[in-house]
Design a protein around this motif. Sequence first.
Motif, mmCIF file in Angstrom:
data_model
loop_
_atom_site.group_PDB
_atom_site.id
_atom_site.type_symbol
_atom_site.label_atom_id
_atom_site.label_comp_id
_atom_site.label_asym_id
_atom_site.label_seq_id
_atom_site.Cartn_x
_atom_site.Cartn_y
_atom_site.Cartn_z
ATOM 1 N N ALA A 1 0.929 -1.084 -0.240
ATOM 2 C CA ALA A 1 -0.430 -0.096 0.375
ATOM 3 C C ALA A 1 1.186 1.486 0.202
ATOM 4 O O ALA A 1 1.818 1.571 0.916
ATOM 5 N N GLY B 1 -3.894 6.427 -1.300
ATOM 6 C CA GLY B 1 -4.800 4.946 -1.980
ATOM 7 C C GLY B 1 -4.027 4.096 -2.715
ATOM 8 O O GLY B 1 -4.476 3.488 -3.890
ATOM 9 N N SER C 1 -0.558 1.682 -4.764
ATOM 10 C CA SER C 1 -0.347 0.601 -4.276
ATOM 11 C C SER C 1 0.532 0.111 -5.471
ATOM 12 O O SER C 1 0.249 0.106 -6.418
ATOM 13 N N THR D 1 -15.587 -0.744 -7.442
ATOM 14 C CA THR D 1 -15.691 0.404 -6.652
ATOM 15 C C THR D 1 -17.175 0.579 -6.284
ATOM 16 O O THR D 1 -17.487 0.483 -5.227
#
Length: 334
Positions: free
Chosen positions: A49, A53, A55, A205
């Motif tokens: 992470a 937000g 990755s 999402t």
Amino acid sequence: MCPAPLSEPSSTLGPQATADLLDWTALADEIAALLVDDGIQVPPRSVLALAGGASLFVMPASDRTVAMAKLITLTPGNAARGQPTIQGDVVVFDVATGQRRVVLDGPTVTARRTAAVSLLAAQRLAPVPQGPLLVVGAGVQGLAHVQAFVEVLGVREVWVASRSAASAEALAQAARALGAQARVVQDADAAMAHCPLVAACTPGTAVVLSAQPRPDAFIAAVGAYTPTMAELSPGLCQWMAQHGTVVVDTADAGHEAGDLLQAGLDVARLPTLQDMVRQGARPRTGPVLFKSCGGAGWDLAAARLVLRATRTAHSDIGANTGSGAHSQPGSGSP
């Protein structure tokens, strides 16, 4: 256009040169070959992470002769900035010598191998592989699925649903350029009644599909790859498990397939694409849900295909010139 041959000892390819070496049919066939190869090693991917937000994904894999590692970043916030959300590279090595042979464009490999996995699943499992096709999500993966399904399965009618009207129309235009009829629709659930092929290609999402599908439906869901992500409703997933067949791309879906996990399904007990390919099995009756979370094995298939193509190119150069000369290193742009 024929791709330029790679130079020795290694070359770095840009997006178009990478795509040129990953023909849809050849890539789907290579993935099928990989699934019956007992020499494949695919350790779990590592996800770090990052701030904001984002990755960082580290994904290695190998067979007896080829090793590769995909190193990419996923930065969802880039969408609002008009920048790519996925960036990075796939580095390919020769196992015997440890030599780096080629660096491929990571986003291009990701897009094409994901759609090629869906293509292979549709070839093996879809009751009506010629469509019409409903694509939900008009981004990179939506385009890749349209290209693969139109060019290989012979789909001639494409329906597009997206939160962005401009993106939906752009994807519809791309489908038309490939020779298919295309329309933009507002209600993806309603469109499922007309389309036996469905590809859910959203960021994962929010739930975008919840209606009961056709009895001859094939749904490829590729957007969600963590337990907290989902683009299919729990009710839809449960209905598919009760009345049809649910297949996952790899066993890693047991802890990654948010759509199925949130529906309370025992994902570890579901058949994988490898099971279906090795057994030559087809669903007995009813609709099929193919849940894809991705994995380094699919990137390895792309790497194997590229190396085979470039070795052939080098052999042809040697035969034509009578020497071992190769082209100079370059970006791989056509």
